[in-house]
Design a protein around this motif. Structure first.
Motif, PDB file in Angstrom:
ATOM      1  N   ASP A   1      29.930  31.171   4.279  1.00  0.00           N
ATOM      2  CA  ASP A   1      28.795  31.636   3.792  1.00  0.00           C
ATOM      3  C   ASP A   1      28.294  30.162   3.141  1.00  0.00           C
ATOM      4  O   ASP A   1      29.082  30.267   1.719  1.00  0.00           O
ATOM      5  N   ARG A   2      27.791  29.469   3.126  1.00  0.00           N
ATOM      6  CA  ARG A   2      26.947  28.457   1.732  1.00  0.00           C
ATOM      7  C   ARG A   2      26.482  28.637   1.081  1.00  0.00           C
ATOM      8  O   ARG A   2      26.571  27.612  -0.160  1.00  0.00           O
ATOM      9  N   GLU A   3      25.908  29.614   1.097  1.00  0.00           N
ATOM     10  CA  GLU A   3      25.124  30.170   0.034  1.00  0.00           C
ATOM     11  C   GLU A   3      26.436  31.371  -0.513  1.00  0.00           C
ATOM     12  O   GLU A   3      26.203  31.074  -2.316  1.00  0.00           O
ATOM     13  N   PHE A   4      26.408  31.991  -0.045  1.00  0.00           N
ATOM     14  CA  PHE A   4      27.048  33.545  -1.060  1.00  0.00           C
ATOM     15  C   PHE A   4      29.060  32.499  -1.205  1.00  0.00           C
ATOM     16  O   PHE A   4      29.623  32.925  -2.570  1.00  0.00           O
ATOM     17  N   GLN A   5      29.341  31.492  -0.254  1.00  0.00           N
ATOM     18  CA  GLN A   5      31.158  31.172  -1.386  1.00  0.00           C
ATOM     19  C   GLN A   5      30.804  30.451  -2.700  1.00  0.00           C
ATOM     20  O   GLN A   5      31.605  31.101  -3.909  1.00  0.00           O
TER      21      GLN A   5
ATOM     22  N   VAL B   1      28.991  31.381  -5.217  1.00  0.00           N
ATOM     23  CA  VAL B   1      29.067  32.474  -5.688  1.00  0.00           C
ATOM     24  C   VAL B   1      29.807  33.533  -5.913  1.00  0.00           C
ATOM     25  O   VAL B   1      30.168  33.620  -7.692  1.00  0.00           O
TER      26      VAL B   1
ATOM     27  N   ALA C   1      31.874  24.553   3.706  1.00  0.00           N
ATOM     28  CA  ALA C   1      31.146  25.081   2.728  1.00  0.00           C
ATOM     29  C   ALA C   1      31.092  24.672   1.356  1.00  0.00           C
ATOM     30  O   ALA C   1      32.428  24.266   1.407  1.00  0.00           O
TER      31      ALA C   1
END
Length: 394
Positions: free
Chosen positions: A52-56, A58, A352
Motif C-alpha cells: 500500500d503506497r500510503e500506508f507503508q 507510515v 511502493a
C-alpha cells in the motif's frame, strides 16, 4: 518458577481477539494483493510494488520512531522502557516490512548457521536445524512448539527430520499466512499448524508440549524471563527447551560508545527492543526453573569458514551456484546495490514508497551483525538445551 495459567478471563480473551483482528486488517492493508500470493509466484519486486503506497511509509516512520535519540549513550532509561513495553508492535512492524527482503536474500529460514568446507548454503542451514532437534531429542510422537516461527522454514525442516508434529507460534499475520501456504506445498499441512500469539503470553495450556524451541526469535521479547517462563509453563514436566539466542558476549562493554553504536544497529536493524547478554540469558533460564543441560556459543569456534562469511563477502567459500547468488546479494556491495535498485525503482513509482528505507534498515542490521561478530561482542547462536524438571508441578 513460571506462574500457572488454568484459564483466561473472558474480558482478556475478547481484548486479545479484537487486537488480533486489528493486526490482521492492518497487515492485509499493508501487503495488498501480495497477501493472496497463494502459490508464491510473485517476484520480490512485484511484492514491493503491491504494498500500500500510503500506508507503508507510515509503518516505516512509526517503526523508526522507536529510536528517537541519535546517540545511544544519551538515550534515557524511560525511552528504553517505552520501547520494551512496545516490544510486540516493534517486532510485528519490523517483520511486516522485512519478510519479503529476507526471503529474497536468504531463504525461508531466517537464521545464521555454521559452515563446513564444500557445504552448500541451504544444506548448512538445514544441518543447523537438525543439530538443534537432535540435541533436544525430539521424537516422532512429540508435540513440539516453534516459538517465533517466521515463515516456517525451520518448522518444516525439523518436521521432516524428526517426524514430529510442529506448531509454529507467531505474532505476525503475514508470516503465518506464508507459513501455512508453504506447509501445504511441502505436504506438511497435516503435521504442522501455525497460530497467532504473543510469546510473552502464549495462548496455550499449561503442561501441553513435549518440547519447544526458538531459533533467533526470543531476542524480540521484552524480558527473557517472560518468554522463557512461558516456555517453561507450556512444557510437560520433563519437557525440553532448545534455543539459538541472540546475545552480547562477555567481551561487550556497555560503557564503550563503539559497542553501543553496534548494539543500536542490531536493535534498529532487526526489530529488537533491547539486546541482552549471555549472563542475562542463563540467569533467566535458572530464574524460571529450567535445568540447563547444554550451553555454548556456537559462533565462537575455530571453523575455517565463519558463520558470517555471507555478510563478509568471501565468495571463495561459496559451494554451489545458488550460494554465489546468495553471497552476492548479502555482501556489503550487494546490499548497497539492492538499496540503490529499490531507491531508483521507488523514484520511478515502480515500488511502493518506503521500500528504500526498509532496505537501508536491513543494511544497518547486516553491518552491525558483521561488526559485532568481528569484534567478538555479539553472537546469533548462543546454544542451550534446558529441561523442565520431572518434579515440576502438573
Amino acid at each position: 518458577m513460571a506462574p500457572s495459567r488454568t484459564s483466561t478471563s473472558a474480558t482478556s480473551t475478547a481484548v486479545i481477539s479484537q487486537r488480533n483482528q486489528e493486526d490482521l486488517a492492518l497487515s492485509k492493508t499493508l501487503h495488498g494483493n501480495t497477501w493472496d500470493d497463494a502459490h508464491h509466484q510473485d517476484s520480490f519486486l512485484s511484492k514491493l510494488n503491491k504494498k500500500d503506497r500510503e500506508f507503508q511509509p507510515v509503518v516505516v516512520d512509526n517503526y523508526l520512531d522507536n529510536w528517537k535519540e541519535d546517540k545511544p549513550e544519551n538515550e534515557t532509561e524511560e525511552a528504553k522502557q517505552q520501547r520494551q513495553t512496545a516490544y510486540k508492535a516493534v517486532a510485528n512492524s519490523f517483520y511486516d516490512l522485512a519478510t519479503d527482503f529476507y526471503e529474497y536474500a536468504w531463504g525461508t529460514s531466517f537464521h545464521f548457521c555454521r559452515f563446513h568446507p564444500r557445504e552448500p548454503f541451504h544444506q548448512a542451514i538445514a544441518r543447523h536445524e537438525h543439530y538443534l532437534a537432535a540435541n533436544m531429542g525430539i521424537q516422532p510422537h512429540h508435540r513440539v512448539l516453534d516459538i517465533g516461527c517466521g515463515v516456517g522454514g525451520p518448522a518444516r525442516e525439523i518436521g521432516h527430520f524428526t517426524g514430529a508434529h510442529i506448531t509454529g507460534l507467531n505474532n505476525n499475520d503475514y508470516q503465518i499466512a506464508r507459513a501455512n501456504r508453504y506447509a501445504v506445498s511441502a505436504g506438511l499441512d497435516k503435521r504442522s499448524d501455525f497460530v497467532k500469539g504473543d510469546f510473552m503470553n502464549m495462548p496455550i495450556d499449561d503442561n501441553s508440549y513435549d518440547a519447544c524451541y526458538a531459533i533467533e526469535a526470543t531476542v524480540h521479547a521484552s524480558t527473557l524471563e517472560g518468554v522463557y517462563g512461558e516456555a517453561y509453563r507450556i512444557l510437560k514436566p520433563g519437557g525440553v527447551f532448545g534455543c539459538y539466542e541472540w546475545v552480547m558476549t562477555d567481551k561487550y562493554d556497555p560503557t564503550n560508545p563503539e559497542h553501543l553504536r553496534i548494539v543500536r544497529g542490531l536493535e534498529v536493524g532487526n526489530g529488537i527492543a533491547q539486546m541482552l547478554t549471555v549472563k542475562d540469558c542463563l540467569k533467566a533460564l535458572k530464574t524460571v526453573g529450567f535445568t540447563i543441560e547444554k550451553n555454548v556459543d556456537m559462533g565462537e569456534t575455530d571453523d575455517k569458514i565463519k558463520w558470517y562469511y555471507p555478510l563478509q563477502g568471501d565468495i571463495r567459500q561459496a559451494n554451489a551456484f545458488w550460494d554465489y547468488l546468495t553471497v552476492l546479494r548479502t555482501t556489503t556491495a550487494g546490499r548497497a546495490a539492492t538499496t540503490y535498485m529499490v531507491r531508483t525503482l521507488e523514484s520511478l513509482g515502480l515500488v511502493a514508497p518506503g521500500s528504500a528505507k526498509v532496505s537501508t534498515i536491513l543494511q544497518t542490521a547486516a553491518d552491525a551483525v558483521l561488526e559485532g561478530a568481528l569484534l567478538g561482542i555479539f553472537t546469533p547462536m548462543y546454544f542451550f538445551v534446558a529441561r523442565k524438571p520431572l518434579s515440576a508441578s502438573q
